[in-house]
Design an enzyme around this catalytic site. Sequence first.
Site, PDB file in Angstrom:
ATOM      1  N   LYS A  23       0.844  -1.196   0.000  1.00 34.19           N
ATOM      2  CA  LYS A  23       0.000   0.000   0.000  1.00 34.19           C
ATOM      3  C   LYS A  23       0.881   1.248   0.000  1.00 34.19           C
ATOM      4  O   LYS A  23       0.675   2.163  -0.785  1.00 34.19           O
ATOM      5  CB  LYS A  23      -0.913  -0.026   1.235  1.00 34.19           C
ATOM      6  CG  LYS A  23      -2.078   0.936   1.171  1.00 34.19           C
ATOM      7  CD  LYS A  23      -2.919   0.886   2.460  1.00 34.19           C
ATOM      8  CE  LYS A  23      -3.717  -0.396   2.553  1.00 34.19           C
ATOM      9  NZ  LYS A  23      -4.313  -0.594   3.899  1.00 34.19           N
ATOM     10  N   ARG A  93      -3.065   3.519   8.739  1.00 30.72           N
ATOM     11  CA  ARG A  93      -3.461   2.284   8.037  1.00 30.72           C
ATOM     12  C   ARG A  93      -2.307   1.292   7.993  1.00 30.72           C
ATOM     13  O   ARG A  93      -1.145   1.662   7.870  1.00 30.72           O
ATOM     14  CB  ARG A  93      -3.852   2.596   6.595  1.00 30.72           C
ATOM     15  CG  ARG A  93      -4.533   3.907   6.446  1.00 30.72           C
ATOM     16  CD  ARG A  93      -4.576   4.385   5.013  1.00 30.72           C
ATOM     17  NE  ARG A  93      -5.325   3.492   4.144  1.00 30.72           N
ATOM     18  CZ  ARG A  93      -5.430   3.687   2.835  1.00 30.72           C
ATOM     19  NH1 ARG A  93      -4.820   4.689   2.248  1.00 30.72           N
ATOM     20  NH2 ARG A  93      -6.128   2.856   2.114  1.00 30.72           N
ATOM     21  N   GLY A 102      -8.436  -6.535   4.952  1.00 33.03           N
ATOM     22  CA  GLY A 102      -9.290  -6.593   6.135  1.00 33.03           C
ATOM     23  C   GLY A 102      -8.700  -7.347   7.313  1.00 33.03           C
ATOM     24  O   GLY A 102      -9.338  -7.485   8.346  1.00 33.03           O
ATOM     25  N   MET A 104      -5.804  -6.612   9.030  1.00 34.28           N
ATOM     26  CA  MET A 104      -5.167  -5.771  10.047  1.00 34.28           C
ATOM     27  C   MET A 104      -5.990  -4.500  10.240  1.00 34.28           C
ATOM     28  O   MET A 104      -7.030  -4.336   9.639  1.00 34.28           O
ATOM     29  CB  MET A 104      -3.736  -5.473   9.641  1.00 34.28           C
ATOM     30  CG  MET A 104      -2.854  -6.723   9.658  1.00 34.28           C
ATOM     31  SD  MET A 104      -1.157  -6.352   9.265  1.00 34.28           S
ATOM     32  CE  MET A 104      -1.261  -5.989   7.538  1.00 34.28           C
ATOM     33  N   ARG A 342      -3.724  -1.376  -6.231  1.00 28.94           N
ATOM     34  CA  ARG A 342      -2.917  -2.608  -6.229  1.00 28.94           C
ATOM     35  C   ARG A 342      -3.359  -3.445  -7.412  1.00 28.94           C
ATOM     36  O   ARG A 342      -4.443  -3.229  -7.965  1.00 28.94           O
ATOM     37  CB  ARG A 342      -3.109  -3.392  -4.926  1.00 28.94           C
ATOM     38  CG  ARG A 342      -4.551  -3.814  -4.704  1.00 28.94           C
ATOM     39  CD  ARG A 342      -4.728  -4.554  -3.374  1.00 28.94           C
ATOM     40  NE  ARG A 342      -6.137  -4.704  -3.089  1.00 28.94           N
ATOM     41  CZ  ARG A 342      -6.685  -4.640  -1.873  1.00 28.94           C
ATOM     42  NH1 ARG A 342      -5.934  -4.412  -0.822  1.00 28.94           N
ATOM     43  NH2 ARG A 342      -7.968  -4.804  -1.705  1.00 28.94           N
ATOM     44  N   HIS A 460      -7.866 -41.941  -3.200  1.00 27.16           N
ATOM     45  CA  HIS A 460      -8.323 -42.498  -4.457  1.00 27.16           C
ATOM     46  C   HIS A 460      -9.384 -41.613  -5.101  1.00 27.16           C
ATOM     47  O   HIS A 460      -9.336 -41.290  -6.287  1.00 27.16           O
ATOM     48  CB  HIS A 460      -8.874 -43.911  -4.208  1.00 27.16           C
ATOM     49  CG  HIS A 460      -9.551 -44.478  -5.397  1.00 27.16           C
ATOM     50  ND1 HIS A 460     -10.922 -44.479  -5.522  1.00 27.16           N
ATOM     51  CD2 HIS A 460      -9.066 -44.995  -6.533  1.00 27.16           C
ATOM     52  CE1 HIS A 460     -11.242 -45.006  -6.688  1.00 27.16           C
ATOM     53  NE2 HIS A 460     -10.125 -45.335  -7.315  1.00 27.16           N
ATOM     54  N   ARG A 624       2.736 -48.628 -18.432  1.00 28.23           N
ATOM     55  CA  ARG A 624       3.230 -49.327 -17.248  1.00 28.23           C
ATOM     56  C   ARG A 624       2.585 -50.704 -17.161  1.00 28.23           C
ATOM     57  O   ARG A 624       1.357 -50.832 -17.224  1.00 28.23           O
ATOM     58  CB  ARG A 624       2.906 -48.528 -15.994  1.00 28.23           C
ATOM     59  CG  ARG A 624       3.402 -49.224 -14.733  1.00 28.23           C
ATOM     60  CD  ARG A 624       3.061 -48.446 -13.490  1.00 28.23           C
ATOM     61  NE  ARG A 624       1.629 -48.475 -13.216  1.00 28.23           N
ATOM     62  CZ  ARG A 624       1.045 -47.801 -12.222  1.00 28.23           C
ATOM     63  NH1 ARG A 624       1.770 -47.026 -11.435  1.00 28.23           N
ATOM     64  NH2 ARG A 624      -0.237 -47.883 -12.023  1.00 28.23           N
ATOM     65  N   GLU A 756      10.785 -45.251  -8.237  1.00 27.78           N
ATOM     66  CA  GLU A 756       9.805 -44.951  -7.201  1.00 27.78           C
ATOM     67  C   GLU A 756      10.135 -45.619  -5.878  1.00 27.78           C
ATOM     68  O   GLU A 756       9.458 -45.411  -4.875  1.00 27.78           O
ATOM     69  CB  GLU A 756       8.405 -45.358  -7.662  1.00 27.78           C
ATOM     70  CG  GLU A 756       8.310 -46.803  -8.104  1.00 27.78           C
ATOM     71  CD  GLU A 756       6.933 -47.176  -8.660  1.00 27.78           C
ATOM     72  OE1 GLU A 756       5.952 -46.518  -8.284  1.00 27.78           O
ATOM     73  OE2 GLU A 756       6.862 -48.128  -9.454  1.00 27.78           O
ATOM     74  N   SER A 775      10.951 -42.986 -15.425  1.00 27.89           N
ATOM     75  CA  SER A 775       9.858 -42.093 -15.088  1.00 27.89           C
ATOM     76  C   SER A 775       9.785 -42.072 -13.568  1.00 27.89           C
ATOM     77  O   SER A 775       9.675 -43.128 -12.931  1.00 27.89           O
ATOM     78  CB  SER A 775       8.549 -42.597 -15.692  1.00 27.89           C
ATOM     79  OG  SER A 775       7.501 -41.737 -15.318  1.00 27.89           O
ATOM     80  N   GLY A 777       8.193 -42.044 -10.297  1.00 26.43           N
ATOM     81  CA  GLY A 777       6.867 -42.266  -9.715  1.00 26.43           C
ATOM     82  C   GLY A 777       6.863 -41.607  -8.348  1.00 26.43           C
ATOM     83  O   GLY A 777       7.110 -42.235  -7.318  1.00 26.43           O
ATOM     84  N   ASN A 779       4.661 -40.446  -6.385  1.00 23.27           N
ATOM     85  CA  ASN A 779       3.701 -40.804  -5.322  1.00 23.27           C
ATOM     86  C   ASN A 779       4.338 -41.846  -4.403  1.00 23.27           C
ATOM     87  O   ASN A 779       4.443 -41.672  -3.194  1.00 23.27           O
ATOM     88  CB  ASN A 779       2.410 -41.386  -5.905  1.00 23.27           C
ATOM     89  CG  ASN A 779       1.609 -40.332  -6.662  1.00 23.27           C
ATOM     90  OD1 ASN A 779       1.839 -39.150  -6.506  1.00 23.27           O
ATOM     91  ND2 ASN A 779       0.691 -40.791  -7.480  1.00 23.27           N
ATOM     92  N   CYS A 842       5.660 -39.114 -13.493  1.00 26.27           N
ATOM     93  CA  CYS A 842       4.268 -39.480 -13.719  1.00 26.27           C
ATOM     94  C   CYS A 842       3.459 -39.501 -12.431  1.00 26.27           C
ATOM     95  O   CYS A 842       2.331 -39.941 -12.410  1.00 26.27           O
ATOM     96  CB  CYS A 842       4.181 -40.826 -14.424  1.00 26.27           C
ATOM     97  SG  CYS A 842       4.911 -42.150 -13.479  1.00 26.27           S
ATOM     98  N   TYR A 862      10.107 -34.381 -19.681  1.00 24.58           N
ATOM     99  CA  TYR A 862       8.675 -34.096 -19.692  1.00 24.58           C
ATOM    100  C   TYR A 862       8.073 -34.342 -18.318  1.00 24.58           C
ATOM    101  O   TYR A 862       8.650 -35.034 -17.485  1.00 24.58           O
ATOM    102  CB  TYR A 862       7.953 -34.962 -20.744  1.00 24.58           C
ATOM    103  CG  TYR A 862       7.924 -36.427 -20.397  1.00 24.58           C
ATOM    104  CD1 TYR A 862       6.909 -36.950 -19.574  1.00 24.58           C
ATOM    105  CD2 TYR A 862       8.904 -37.299 -20.848  1.00 24.58           C
ATOM    106  CE1 TYR A 862       6.891 -38.290 -19.218  1.00 24.58           C
ATOM    107  CE2 TYR A 862       8.901 -38.635 -20.501  1.00 24.58           C
ATOM    108  CZ  TYR A 862       7.890 -39.121 -19.681  1.00 24.58           C
ATOM    109  OH  TYR A 862       7.871 -40.434 -19.312  1.00 24.58           O
TER     110      TYR A 862
END
Length: 889
Positions: A23, A93, A102, A104, A342, A460, A624, A756, A775, A777, A779, A842, A862
Amino acid sequence: MANKRVYLFREGDKSQRDLLGGKGANLAEMTNIGLPVPPGFTITTEVCTEYYATGKQLPEGLYAEMEAAITDIEASEGKKLGDPTNPLLLSVRSGAKFSMPGMMDTVLNLGLNDEVAAAMVAAGADKRFIYDSYRRLIMMLSDVAFSDKNHAISKHGFEKLFYDLKAKLGVSNDLDVTGDQLEQLCMDYIKYLKDLSGIDFPQDSRVQLKEAVEAVFRSWNNDRAIIYRRREKIDDAIGTAVNVQAMVFGNMGDDCGTGVAFTRNAANGENHVFGEYLMNAQGEDVVAGVRTPMPISELEAQNPAIYAEFDKTCKILEDHYKDMQDIEFTIERNKLYILQCRSGKRTGTAAVKIAVDMVAEGRISKQEAVTRVAPDLLNQVLLPVIAPGTKYETIAKGLPAGPGAATGIAIFDAHRAAELGKGGQGQRVILVRADTSPDDLGGMLAAQGVLTERGGMTSHAALVARGFGIPTVAGCSEISVDATNRQFTTKDGRVVKEGDFISLNGTQGEVIIGQVPVEDAKMTGDFGTFMGWADEFRTMGVRTNADTPGDVAKAIALGAEGVGLCRTEHMFFEEDRRPIVVNMILDIDNAETRKAALAKLLEFQREDFRGIFAALNGLPATIRLIDPPLHEFLPNLVELTAEVATLEATGKPVGDKERILKAAESMHEINPMLGLRGCRLSIVYPEIVEMQTRAILEGAAAVIKAGGKAVPEIMIPLVGHVNELKVVKAALEATAKAVVEEQGVEIPYSFGTMIEVPRGALTADEIAVEAEFFSFGTNDLTQMTFGFSRDDSDKFLKPYVEQKILPGDPFESIDQTGVGLLMEMAIEKAKKVRPNIKLGICGEHGGEPESVKYCHKIGLNYVSCSPFRVPIARLAAAQAAIGKGAADK
Ligand code: ADP
Ligand code: MG
Ligand code: MG
């Protein structure tokens, strides 16, 4: 000497957001480009840090600097702070680097006291206006400055006095309370404060100012500011600045007013001023909703001269900032003042349109335009939304697991959802489950939206939801689902039964009662243009995770450059194949049964792959081989046990169920995710993946023979030791050679693996000898690196993130320091033995902007993600290549 602590507006500029806050920096910038900003100064964010470092003390030297600045304002306004004959009034301010609207505190009308107020009235000022302003000062300063010391003090208590007064007078409108009555109210306010806390309302303007400045610094650490920062990932250490500014008044009569406006439409991006204002009002009246504001377009009719000036100011600001601005303004006696500007927050649709328009207007370059849109905002461009402006009632909140809006009747089991929904009777249904399993897939696909009581952002339900673009609210612990009685109950006892209409806002995690109008996403021309620019800058590829020709086609339409992950087991779940798979599993150790089942599955899978290669039209597909433990294809053990027990107890025929139960029991594993799956399964039962390899290559051959191209990349999952890969690959190479010979065509196939398992990453140099591509994995790699079960982690990850034990959920955004280290190590080692190794990712992370940027940085070829996240990944990859993030928060 200490750093300069106070900057007059004319001494700063917009580059000083760190020091002056957003500000303050913008007030300075606007002052310097000649816009009508009331004069003022900014106390730096460094003073905030000092204030906290010294146990909440304002530094001694600050006062002298403030006095000098006040003298400067007094000179330009021709008024004096605290002088009853000609008083200067101030606003105080807050303003941090990132806007925290809003969160502060602000104090207006500072400088008024009993004497000043009386003198101003005596000099001819409107009594009502003066005492209304004084009333607000007493209330605001007490609330922000003294409520810390005495919790009984609150704005609410003062509002109540005013409310009671109006009730006593029999009026409802603030404007019907007279000046005399407001004067009395001010005295009552002061007495109320004294009675409640023993505090005398400060009459000395310097004391008022000191209290207000400290209060703003303290408001940096009020509860709502802390919560807001946590949500927006704003650093707690940066502190706020304080802006002290001469007051201007929008509440002096009908030639005065105040408002908030955007230079363009923040919802759809159209190039016209958009906002609201009120005549005869002070700032907070517009937002507080006591009076209904008017659209800014009315101002043009009401006061054309002011509107023209306002419109001109908007253009100047846009020309200067080269972005859409959000502006606060006040009109005092027909003169316009700008109090704040802003970069305006906007929807994804608006962001894209504004970026494209600004290039056409010659304001910004294409490259700049590409950095202007936060990738996640594209979600809003792609998914159905609740029609803007719709009012609705939210009955529960959960995780925003699958963005988009959906409306339909609540249905509590997947079969019934499949019967009634898409592909069945065509009704609109919302599937409501305690949690979901792969078994529910049919019902999920038939539903408009999915609501689950349990499960996190990577559960899932959430994965499937995002993959298929199904609006989903997951982990909604505010409801309890009773599937037996086909109903759910909310926290406050509201019951929703099967057949009742509900709606979901998957973008916000809202569960809504009743129907809402839902609008389809529009792939506008601007969106196409914008994504085209992103591709010009992008250097990393973007592929998709897809298992069917339909999904592949969808992803290609969204710009995917191939398939990065085709999960072959999904093909086994389809209705016509499941019985064959179950039969095979029931007699898995009988070679004859296995062979017969696999021969049937080969027919199906060959056709699946042919379809995918045809849809890909020559683009590559990483496929896979079977990954999950076999018992995932059998019914749930607990449910099955109960079912068989019930059948036996009631003397009904048990049929095949008994056998299935036996098989499920014998395959049961304590830790299935660390059990017989991935390449381990292929070593124990090699025929399944041999069939799959044959199906892939025969499918590819069919496309090639029909004059097309097919590029299969066969991926062996869960490799932790090179020998695992060696054994599986050797067997599959033999199959591949045989198929190529039988078919008599060249097939450009390759073999690679997923990285993985942490050991796989650690020994990547050994593995790369055997693998033509990797690749990541991420997860599983995250799950195994942390030792966090992905399916159970929502219970502790939420508190972890809240308590800042972790900076974020590592299943959402790659943990760059830990999991990332394994990736970087694997890349370095692999490139030593195979410099041209193809590298991709992936996991779900492949569609998350921060992770995508990281993947660019570490040199992946990729990323691969769900079809609906492909544009997001394309944009994130472009921004990574440009080397700039999206616009500021
Ligand atoms: P926030 O960051 O919450 O928007 P602001 O500091 O912008 O808080 O101020 C809150 C309100 O006070 C705004 O509506 C603004 O119009 C009003 N206001 C702030 N400074 C002045 C001033 N100098 N003169 C008149 N009104 C002001
Ligand atoms: Mg503001
Ligand atoms: Mg895996």
